[in-house]
Design an enzyme around this catalytic site. Structure first.
Site, PDB file in Angstrom:
ATOM      1  N   LYS A  39      -5.576   4.184 -11.123  1.00  0.00           N
ATOM      2  CA  LYS A  39      -5.489   2.814 -11.646  1.00  0.00           C
ATOM      3  C   LYS A  39      -6.136   1.808 -10.688  1.00  0.00           C
ATOM      4  O   LYS A  39      -6.840   0.909 -11.113  1.00  0.00           O
ATOM      5  CB  LYS A  39      -4.026   2.401 -11.860  1.00  0.00           C
ATOM      6  CG  LYS A  39      -3.307   3.189 -12.932  1.00  0.00           C
ATOM      7  CD  LYS A  39      -1.921   2.626 -13.202  1.00  0.00           C
ATOM      8  CE  LYS A  39      -0.972   2.736 -12.031  1.00  0.00           C
ATOM      9  NZ  LYS A  39      -0.543   4.105 -11.700  1.00  0.00           N
ATOM     10  N   ARG A 116       6.398  -1.631 -14.473  1.00  0.00           N
ATOM     11  CA  ARG A 116       6.665  -0.194 -14.322  1.00  0.00           C
ATOM     12  C   ARG A 116       7.942   0.218 -15.024  1.00  0.00           C
ATOM     13  O   ARG A 116       8.269   1.386 -15.051  1.00  0.00           O
ATOM     14  CB  ARG A 116       6.796   0.118 -12.833  1.00  0.00           C
ATOM     15  CG  ARG A 116       5.602   0.850 -12.238  1.00  0.00           C
ATOM     16  CD  ARG A 116       5.948   1.138 -10.818  1.00  0.00           C
ATOM     17  NE  ARG A 116       5.128   2.100 -10.185  1.00  0.00           N
ATOM     18  CZ  ARG A 116       4.077   1.819  -9.412  1.00  0.00           C
ATOM     19  NH1 ARG A 116       3.683   0.584  -9.274  1.00  0.00           N
ATOM     20  NH2 ARG A 116       3.443   2.793  -8.801  1.00  0.00           N
ATOM     21  N   ARG A 155      -6.188  11.208  -1.213  1.00  0.00           N
ATOM     22  CA  ARG A 155      -6.474   9.767  -1.208  1.00  0.00           C
ATOM     23  C   ARG A 155      -6.344   9.175   0.195  1.00  0.00           C
ATOM     24  O   ARG A 155      -5.428   9.510   0.942  1.00  0.00           O
ATOM     25  CB  ARG A 155      -5.489   9.081  -2.151  1.00  0.00           C
ATOM     26  CG  ARG A 155      -5.672   7.596  -2.220  1.00  0.00           C
ATOM     27  CD  ARG A 155      -5.109   7.027  -3.460  1.00  0.00           C
ATOM     28  NE  ARG A 155      -3.652   7.078  -3.526  1.00  0.00           N
ATOM     29  CZ  ARG A 155      -2.951   6.554  -4.509  1.00  0.00           C
ATOM     30  NH1 ARG A 155      -3.574   5.970  -5.519  1.00  0.00           N
ATOM     31  NH2 ARG A 155      -1.643   6.627  -4.518  1.00  0.00           N
ATOM     32  N   ARG A 188      -1.396   7.105   2.692  1.00  0.00           N
ATOM     33  CA  ARG A 188      -0.165   6.365   2.418  1.00  0.00           C
ATOM     34  C   ARG A 188       1.034   7.272   2.646  1.00  0.00           C
ATOM     35  O   ARG A 188       0.988   8.446   2.312  1.00  0.00           O
ATOM     36  CB  ARG A 188      -0.170   5.892   0.950  1.00  0.00           C
ATOM     37  CG  ARG A 188      -1.083   4.742   0.712  1.00  0.00           C
ATOM     38  CD  ARG A 188      -1.334   4.442  -0.740  1.00  0.00           C
ATOM     39  NE  ARG A 188      -0.200   4.562  -1.635  1.00  0.00           N
ATOM     40  CZ  ARG A 188      -0.210   4.115  -2.894  1.00  0.00           C
ATOM     41  NH1 ARG A 188      -1.285   3.530  -3.379  1.00  0.00           N
ATOM     42  NH2 ARG A 188       0.833   4.264  -3.668  1.00  0.00           N
ATOM     43  N   ARG A 199       7.953  10.220  -6.844  1.00  0.00           N
ATOM     44  CA  ARG A 199       7.212   9.233  -7.646  1.00  0.00           C
ATOM     45  C   ARG A 199       6.938   9.756  -9.060  1.00  0.00           C
ATOM     46  O   ARG A 199       6.989   8.997 -10.021  1.00  0.00           O
ATOM     47  CB  ARG A 199       5.886   8.890  -6.961  1.00  0.00           C
ATOM     48  CG  ARG A 199       6.107   8.029  -5.727  1.00  0.00           C
ATOM     49  CD  ARG A 199       4.878   8.011  -4.862  1.00  0.00           C
ATOM     50  NE  ARG A 199       3.794   7.263  -5.448  1.00  0.00           N
ATOM     51  CZ  ARG A 199       2.527   7.393  -5.082  1.00  0.00           C
ATOM     52  NH1 ARG A 199       2.194   8.282  -4.151  1.00  0.00           N
ATOM     53  NH2 ARG A 199       1.601   6.667  -5.623  1.00  0.00           N
TER      54      ARG A 199
HETATM   55  P1  AMP Z   1       1.320   1.653  -6.274  1.00  0.00           P
HETATM   56  O1  AMP Z   1       0.363   1.209  -5.236  1.00  0.00           O
HETATM   57  O2  AMP Z   1       1.218   0.853  -7.549  1.00  0.00           O
HETATM   58  O3  AMP Z   1       1.294   3.138  -6.506  1.00  0.00           O
HETATM   59  O4  AMP Z   1       2.794   1.306  -5.711  1.00  0.00           O
HETATM   60  C1  AMP Z   1       3.289   1.913  -4.542  1.00  0.00           C
HETATM   61  C2  AMP Z   1       4.796   1.810  -4.505  1.00  0.00           C
HETATM   62  O5  AMP Z   1       5.184   0.428  -4.503  1.00  0.00           O
HETATM   63  C3  AMP Z   1       5.519   2.419  -5.686  1.00  0.00           C
HETATM   64  O6  AMP Z   1       5.708   3.829  -5.536  1.00  0.00           O
HETATM   65  C4  AMP Z   1       6.838   1.666  -5.625  1.00  0.00           C
HETATM   66  O7  AMP Z   1       7.660   2.132  -4.574  1.00  0.00           O
HETATM   67  C5  AMP Z   1       6.385   0.255  -5.252  1.00  0.00           C
HETATM   68  N1  AMP Z   1       6.047  -0.530  -6.444  1.00  0.00           N
HETATM   69  C6  AMP Z   1       4.848  -1.087  -6.745  1.00  0.00           C
HETATM   70  N2  AMP Z   1       4.910  -1.751  -7.890  1.00  0.00           N
HETATM   71  C7  AMP Z   1       6.172  -1.611  -8.359  1.00  0.00           C
HETATM   72  C8  AMP Z   1       6.853  -2.052  -9.525  1.00  0.00           C
HETATM   73  N3  AMP Z   1       6.219  -2.775 -10.466  1.00  0.00           N
HETATM   74  N4  AMP Z   1       8.154  -1.715  -9.671  1.00  0.00           N
HETATM   75  C9  AMP Z   1       8.811  -1.000  -8.733  1.00  0.00           C
HETATM   76  N5  AMP Z   1       8.229  -0.533  -7.616  1.00  0.00           N
HETATM   77  C10 AMP Z   1       6.917  -0.831  -7.421  1.00  0.00           C
END
Ligand code: AMP
Length: 245
Positions: A39, A116, A155, A188, A199
């Site tokens: 994404k 989410r 990644r 990460r 996740r």
């Molecule tokens: P991402 O970079 O979008 O994969 O987000 C990394 C992490 O940030 C996720 O695994 C969650 O722990 C947290 N996170 C990001 N966006 C959200 C969201 N909208 N709701 C809850 N946790 C989030």
């Protein structure tokens, strides 16, 4: 000039000067799909076409994590993130609400990683109604589980500008160095195998119901996410150019 996302990171209403758009519509988009589906990469590529602002809640948390002065609520959020769990809805919604001016960006927006959960999607809908803005589409990227694990484990992210690379699919010109700003690349914490499992579970339980939510709202567009980033971008643009897209 490309939007700097300064107001997204600071939460303040700063003037944003997006470049002229290429008029690809729709431009107010939510990007959905499992972790590792690409994404973030697609959001960056799409932004270059639509000039809309890339708004990533994950980037917000990573920026807060490297800032060193996180509030107690933010420290809890960062701990959840490190485990691979979702951050509490109330905090995420509050952070996005503080930045709702970014949703008014003239060139539109690409929301990456938000919403989410169905509760987050309902809050987003409320914010959009208050601003008198319509969401154009929710794009759901589809990919098999094996491909997802391969993407996540290879990644690498720039520790400074957050650009995304992949050890085999999109390697940097110099190992471990960002092509864009020269900073160090890192894996990460939540791309480690244990966190990946958590996740994926959170995705299946909390985020999958969103697909139904946007389907019912008539906004869902599905895009196959196998192939190179450019191929996936091609599929996405085709979907966006459809008259009902
Ligand atoms: P991402 O970079 O979008 O994969 O987000 C990394 C992490 O940030 C996720 O695994 C969650 O722990 C947290 N996170 C990001 N966006 C959200 C969201 N909208 N709701 C809850 N946790 C989030």
């Amino acid at each position: 000039m490309q939007s700097t996302r300064e107001s997204w990171f600071s939460g303040a209403e700063l003037p944003c000067q997006p470049a002229p758009s290429l008029h690809i519509r729709p431009r107010r988009l939510v990007l959905l799909g499992p972790p590792g589906v690409g994404k973030g990469t697609q959001a960056s590529l799409l932004c270059q076409r639509t000039k809309g602002c890339h708004l990533s809640t994950g980037d917000l948390f990573r920026a807060a994590g490297s800032d060193g002065a996180a509030s107690p609520a933010m420290r809890q959020a960062l701990a959840a993130m490190q485990r691979g769990d979702l951050v509490a809805d109330s905090l995420v919604i509050e952070l996005v609400r503080e930045r709702s001016a970014c949703l008014k960006c003239e060139e539109g927006f690409l929301l990456d990683g938000f919403p989410r959960t169905v509760r987050q999607a309902e809050s987003l809908q409320e914010m959009l109604l208050e601003l008198n803005i319509q969401l154009d589409a929710a794009i759901c990227f589809d990919l098999s589980k094996e491909d997802i694990v391969a993407r996540l484990s290879g990644r690498r992210i720039c520790t400074s500008c957050h650009a995304v690379f992949h050890l085999t699919a999109q390697p940097p010109s110099t190992p471990n160095v960002c092509d864009l700003c020269g900073s160090r690349l890192a894996q990460r914490d939540d791309d480690q195998p244990n966190a990946i499992r958590v996740r994926m579970g959170a995705y299946e339980e909390e985020t999958q119901p969103l697909i139904k939510y946007y389907e019912r709202a008539g906004k869902l567009q599905r895009v196959p996410a196998a192939g190179t980033p450019e191929e996936i971008l091609g599929h996405t643009l085709k979907v966006l150019e459809k008259p009902d897209g």
